[in-house]
Design an enzyme around this catalytic site. Sequence first.
Site, PDB file in Angstrom:
ATOM      1  N   GLY A  92      91.386  44.919  51.028  1.00 39.70           N
ATOM      2  CA  GLY A  92      90.670  44.464  49.848  1.00 39.70           C
ATOM      3  C   GLY A  92      90.580  42.954  49.865  1.00 39.70           C
ATOM      4  N   HIS A 150      95.278  45.213  42.316  1.00 38.79           N
ATOM      5  CA  HIS A 150      95.587  43.926  42.955  1.00 38.79           C
ATOM      6  C   HIS A 150      94.350  43.016  42.980  1.00 38.79           C
ATOM      7  CE1 HIS A 150      97.669  41.485  46.205  1.00 38.79           C
ATOM      8  NE2 HIS A 150      96.409  41.152  46.416  1.00 38.79           N
ATOM      9  N   GLU A 151      93.205  43.580  43.409  1.00 41.34           N
ATOM     10  CA  GLU A 151      91.995  42.754  43.528  1.00 41.34           C
ATOM     11  C   GLU A 151      91.462  42.329  42.161  1.00 41.34           C
ATOM     12  OE1 GLU A 151      91.554  41.504  46.318  1.00 41.34           O
ATOM     13  OE2 GLU A 151      92.726  42.937  47.455  1.00 41.34           O
ATOM     14  N   HIS A 160      93.238  39.384  40.969  1.00 38.66           N
ATOM     15  CA  HIS A 160      92.700  38.129  41.533  1.00 38.66           C
ATOM     16  C   HIS A 160      91.560  37.582  40.677  1.00 38.66           C
ATOM     17  CE1 HIS A 160      94.794  37.219  45.217  1.00 38.66           C
ATOM     18  NE2 HIS A 160      94.642  38.449  45.682  1.00 38.66           N
TER      19      HIS A 160
END
Length: 180
Positions: free
Chosen positions: A44, A134-135, A138
Amino acid sequence: MTTIVQSPDPVLNAVCEPCEVGDKSLKKLAREMAKAMYANDGCGLAAPQIGVTKRLVVVDCDAESDKKDPLVLVNPVLLETRGEPVTEGEGCLSCPGISVPIARPPWARVRYFDLKGEEWEIEGDGLLGRCLQHEIDHLDGITMFERADPLARIQALRDYEQARAAGAKPGETSVQPRVR
């Protein structure tokens, strides 16, 4: 070749701006991101990881396949997570050389737009569920360091400094320190 932005670059802590749905330039950006993700053995990558503060993510958690077919998520929104949080080591292309224990619910549902401007939802568990969370972190300026519990954060920051000193490259989740 597109360069992966590495922590502690402040762009990784910026909250990203929404993309204009249907913007044709996103196709080129997504292609660059996917190329960088695959070149660094990632599953990713979010736009801020290449220095672009847009809400755009590419994901490909199918390690079994030789076919490179990334899922492109424009303006993804985490709608729901389910399950008791599971703590697993996470790596990040922007924090090379380390793996950090992060507790996350194992299942996630995300709404996003594709590059044509069509709205979709995706559900994922295991690696995909973790990767989506997780992405999207970000895009909200949250790195693994902020997501880790306090003691794990202290250890991760120490380990990361050592990994950087040892020359860790994106895609590496452990690096042996140089012998002096």
